[in-house]
Design a protein around this motif. Sequence first.
Motif: not given
Length: 348
Positions: A101-105, A212-219
């Motif tokens: 999961m990505l966002s620059l802002k 089975n599903i891995v979500l990564t909350d990124c900086g």
Amino acid sequence: MQHFPGPVPQQGQQNPYAQNPAVTGPHQVGPGYGQPGHGEELSSARLLKQSKRAPQSGWRKAVYVATGRLINVGESPAEVRRRELIGRVNQPLRGCYKIAMLSLKGGVGKTTTTTTLGSTFSSLRGDRVIAVDANPDRGTLSQKIPLETTATVRHLLRDAGRIRRYSDIRAYTSQGPSRLEVLASEQDPAVSEAFSEDDYRRTVSLLEHFYNIVLTDCGTGLMHSAMKGVLDVADSLVIVSSGSVDGARSASATLDWLDAHGYRTLVARSVAVINSVRPKSGSVDLDKLAQHFGARCRAVCRIPFDPHLEEGAEIELERLAPETRLALLEMAATVADDFASGPRPRTA
């Protein structure tokens, strides 16, 4: 398995299988096979009466209940649509599917989107779903569900050698009402900054044996040391944007950076999410914004503004507005459509 052909007739001799159609050769079938009146008549579709599904809401359900279940006008188009979306969410999955999961802002709802997407998956699927907080700046993912443990990813890595079964790893995660589990990040920024690419790879290597599903909350920093590991192991991305001009520009810049650094294939498998869309929200043309992301990503989803999500507290799917839950279901179904593609080829 080796196949042995039937006897080859000598010159002038007729094929015995051709003389009598009732006699079948090694790759032939008997007469009438597959025709109506033979084996097909024993299929469940032909033997069982096909009844309409009972309506689950609205006036259709009221009529069904009031008549003692005698009058069944069937499901509404909305119910049929919901059942179709749930079927897509439950598509078979090979191995462990990893979503970054990505966002620059900051402030566009990336952590909230991580939680709601993961909760939708875990509430509908029978397998295990976990969200990992990889935000180096005191991530808030663990605040979105009831906290069951103070353990963090650091504790998990420290004790990795002692983990043998799911019950062992469960001691390091918190689980919400939807069954979504969360692995928290360190709350001390000085410690969490040391979370490296190798640390992330070790974490996912451990989790993929149990989930089975891995979500990564990124900086928000694409240059953070763990980000290369996140992108290299991800099977798909969810790019989160707000409906504002600066939020859209940041999301577009994220895609530009990914394209320029060798992740074009990953971008092609990504889903763009325009988050917290308010009715009549300003002068931004959301249709044009969706077209922009749709030309670069696999799909675009819109999540409407919801007062419960605006609270910033623990998230309960039952407290969301019906239109929000439907939008989340559509987002989960869209992400799940890529499950059939299998794991993405990894970079060296």
